[in-house]
Design a protein around this motif. Structure first.
Motif, PDB file in Angstrom:
ATOM      1  N   ILE A 171       0.722  -1.325   0.081  1.00  0.00           N
ATOM      2  CA  ILE A 171      -0.002   0.055   0.030  1.00  0.00           C
ATOM      3  C   ILE A 171       0.963   1.323   0.059  1.00  0.00           C
ATOM      4  O   ILE A 171       1.706   1.469   0.809  1.00  0.00           O
ATOM      5  N   PHE A 172       0.667   2.027  -0.857  1.00  0.00           N
ATOM      6  CA  PHE A 172       1.531   3.217  -1.124  1.00  0.00           C
ATOM      7  C   PHE A 172       0.475   4.377  -1.115  1.00  0.00           C
ATOM      8  O   PHE A 172      -0.470   4.766  -1.714  1.00  0.00           O
ATOM      9  N   VAL A 173       1.047   5.302  -0.054  1.00  0.00           N
ATOM     10  CA  VAL A 173       0.150   6.604   0.096  1.00  0.00           C
ATOM     11  C   VAL A 173       1.006   7.768  -0.383  1.00  0.00           C
ATOM     12  O   VAL A 173       2.161   8.010   0.204  1.00  0.00           O
ATOM     13  N   ALA A 174       0.540   8.418  -1.292  1.00  0.00           N
ATOM     14  CA  ALA A 174       1.175   9.447  -1.754  1.00  0.00           C
ATOM     15  C   ALA A 174       1.520  10.839  -0.664  1.00  0.00           C
ATOM     16  O   ALA A 174       0.411  10.996  -0.094  1.00  0.00           O
ATOM     17  N   ALA A 192      -5.606  11.595   8.775  1.00  0.00           N
ATOM     18  CA  ALA A 192      -4.306  11.847   9.533  1.00  0.00           C
ATOM     19  C   ALA A 192      -3.233  12.255   8.276  1.00  0.00           C
ATOM     20  O   ALA A 192      -3.094  11.557   7.561  1.00  0.00           O
ATOM     21  N   ALA A 193      -2.224  13.070   8.866  1.00  0.00           N
ATOM     22  CA  ALA A 193      -1.196  13.668   8.247  1.00  0.00           C
ATOM     23  C   ALA A 193      -0.138  12.640   8.201  1.00  0.00           C
ATOM     24  O   ALA A 193       0.195  12.460   9.384  1.00  0.00           O
ATOM     25  N   LEU A 194       0.493  12.139   7.075  1.00  0.00           N
ATOM     26  CA  LEU A 194       1.228  11.017   6.968  1.00  0.00           C
ATOM     27  C   LEU A 194       2.833  12.083   6.882  1.00  0.00           C
ATOM     28  O   LEU A 194       2.864  12.658   5.985  1.00  0.00           O
ATOM     29  N   ALA A 195       3.721  11.419   7.314  1.00  0.00           N
ATOM     30  CA  ALA A 195       5.040  12.074   7.109  1.00  0.00           C
ATOM     31  C   ALA A 195       5.907  10.822   6.746  1.00  0.00           C
ATOM     32  O   ALA A 195       5.832   9.679   7.113  1.00  0.00           O
ATOM     33  N   GLY A 196       6.996  11.434   5.983  1.00  0.00           N
ATOM     34  CA  GLY A 196       8.012  10.387   5.492  1.00  0.00           C
ATOM     35  C   GLY A 196       9.121  10.986   4.487  1.00  0.00           C
ATOM     36  O   GLY A 196       8.866  12.271   4.242  1.00  0.00           O
ATOM     37  N   GLU A 197       9.850  10.189   3.967  1.00  0.00           N
ATOM     38  CA  GLU A 197      10.713  10.807   2.916  1.00  0.00           C
ATOM     39  C   GLU A 197      10.465  10.274   1.539  1.00  0.00           C
ATOM     40  O   GLU A 197       9.963   9.044   1.453  1.00  0.00           O
ATOM     41  N   GLY A 198      10.605  11.095   0.666  1.00  0.00           N
ATOM     42  CA  GLY A 198      10.181  10.406  -0.992  1.00  0.00           C
ATOM     43  C   GLY A 198       8.852  11.072  -1.235  1.00  0.00           C
ATOM     44  O   GLY A 198       8.345  11.794  -0.710  1.00  0.00           O
ATOM     45  N   GLN A 199       8.404  10.131  -2.082  1.00  0.00           N
ATOM     46  CA  GLN A 199       7.243  10.683  -2.666  1.00  0.00           C
ATOM     47  C   GLN A 199       5.921   9.939  -2.159  1.00  0.00           C
ATOM     48  O   GLN A 199       4.539  10.391  -2.048  1.00  0.00           O
ATOM     49  N   SER A 200       6.229   8.645  -1.473  1.00  0.00           N
ATOM     50  CA  SER A 200       4.935   8.072  -0.679  1.00  0.00           C
ATOM     51  C   SER A 200       5.755   7.410   0.518  1.00  0.00           C
ATOM     52  O   SER A 200       6.811   7.086   0.609  1.00  0.00           O
ATOM     53  N   VAL A 201       4.672   6.945   1.258  1.00  0.00           N
ATOM     54  CA  VAL A 201       4.882   6.208   2.572  1.00  0.00           C
ATOM     55  C   VAL A 201       4.206   4.651   2.306  1.00  0.00           C
ATOM     56  O   VAL A 201       3.191   4.781   1.735  1.00  0.00           O
ATOM     57  N   ASN A 202       4.761   3.678   2.744  1.00  0.00           N
ATOM     58  CA  ASN A 202       4.444   2.303   2.820  1.00  0.00           C
ATOM     59  C   ASN A 202       3.307   1.936   4.121  1.00  0.00           C
ATOM     60  O   ASN A 202       3.827   2.636   5.206  1.00  0.00           O
ATOM     61  N   LEU A 203       2.134   1.485   3.742  1.00  0.00           N
ATOM     62  CA  LEU A 203       1.232   1.090   5.034  1.00  0.00           C
ATOM     63  C   LEU A 203       1.238  -0.263   5.067  1.00  0.00           C
ATOM     64  O   LEU A 203       1.022  -1.006   3.985  1.00  0.00           O
ATOM     65  N   ARG A 204       0.868  -0.687   6.291  1.00  0.00           N
ATOM     66  CA  ARG A 204       0.467  -2.257   6.337  1.00  0.00           C
ATOM     67  C   ARG A 204      -1.254  -2.250   6.311  1.00  0.00           C
ATOM     68  O   ARG A 204      -1.767  -1.184   6.410  1.00  0.00           O
ATOM     69  N   PRO A 205      -1.806  -3.372   5.896  1.00  0.00           N
ATOM     70  CA  PRO A 205      -3.274  -3.388   5.727  1.00  0.00           C
ATOM     71  C   PRO A 205      -3.977  -2.828   6.999  1.00  0.00           C
ATOM     72  O   PRO A 205      -4.922  -2.128   6.651  1.00  0.00           O
ATOM     73  N   GLU A 206      -3.327  -3.273   8.357  1.00  0.00           N
ATOM     74  CA  GLU A 206      -4.332  -2.539   9.485  1.00  0.00           C
ATOM     75  C   GLU A 206      -4.242  -1.073   9.738  1.00  0.00           C
ATOM     76  O   GLU A 206      -4.927  -0.436   9.989  1.00  0.00           O
ATOM     77  N   GLU A 207      -3.065  -0.719   8.980  1.00  0.00           N
ATOM     78  CA  GLU A 207      -2.696   0.850   9.153  1.00  0.00           C
ATOM     79  C   GLU A 207      -3.773   1.528   8.041  1.00  0.00           C
ATOM     80  O   GLU A 207      -4.141   2.670   8.408  1.00  0.00           O
ATOM     81  N   LEU A 208      -3.872   1.053   7.216  1.00  0.00           N
ATOM     82  CA  LEU A 208      -4.756   1.486   6.141  1.00  0.00           C
ATOM     83  C   LEU A 208      -6.058   1.810   6.401  1.00  0.00           C
ATOM     84  O   LEU A 208      -6.976   2.445   6.534  1.00  0.00           O
ATOM     85  N   THR A 209      -6.541   0.451   7.181  1.00  0.00           N
ATOM     86  CA  THR A 209      -7.836   0.454   7.957  1.00  0.00           C
ATOM     87  C   THR A 209      -8.225   1.590   8.856  1.00  0.00           C
ATOM     88  O   THR A 209      -9.278   2.255   8.659  1.00  0.00           O
ATOM     89  N   LEU A 210      -7.110   1.676   9.627  1.00  0.00           N
ATOM     90  CA  LEU A 210      -7.469   2.913  10.642  1.00  0.00           C
ATOM     91  C   LEU A 210      -7.281   4.364   9.903  1.00  0.00           C
ATOM     92  O   LEU A 210      -8.182   5.347  10.252  1.00  0.00           O
TER      93      LEU A 210
END
Length: 111
Positions: free
Chosen positions: A10-13, A77-95
């Motif tokens: 799961i990639f979140v921009a 929720a505002a996501l933070a990370g480096e690069g263009q996207s951040v990877n999430l686990r399925p349970e994080e996507l559900t949240l």
């Protein structure tokens, strides 16, 4: 039927995306900005600038899916990370989809 297997990434921009884009616009965005193949079966999540709308682009083997969600109140929720996207686990996507923050806030202690 859409399902998330353990192999699905799961990639979140991280930067806001104009959600007026449809299949072709988001398909191109995934290829150019994320350097990923949209027909890989992975999920690509996009948020708007106000973080109250969300789109998911995915491929199920026979065609592309574009899922939309709009929060009636609040923001994602505002996501933070480096690069263009951040990877999430399925349970994080559900949240995230339910508007719940998966990262803890600063540590606190009782006095």
């Amino acid at each position: 039927m859409l399902s998330l297997s353990p192999a699905t990434r799961i990639f979140v921009a991280l930067e806001p995306v104009d959600l007026r884009r449809g299949f072709n616009g988001l398909y191109t965005w995934v290829q150019t900005m994320l350097q990923q193949e949209p027909t890989s079966g992975h999920w690509f999540v996009f948020l708007n600038k106000r973080r109250n709308r969300l789109k998911i682009l995915t491929y199920d083997g026979s065609g592309l899916w574009l899922l939309n969600k709009r929060l009636e109140r609040g923001t994602y929720a505002a996501l933070a990370g480096e690069g263009q996207s951040v990877n999430l686990r399925p349970e994080e996507l559900t949240l995230l989809l339910h508007g719940i923050e998966s990262t803890s806030r600063r540590p606190w202690h009782r006095v």
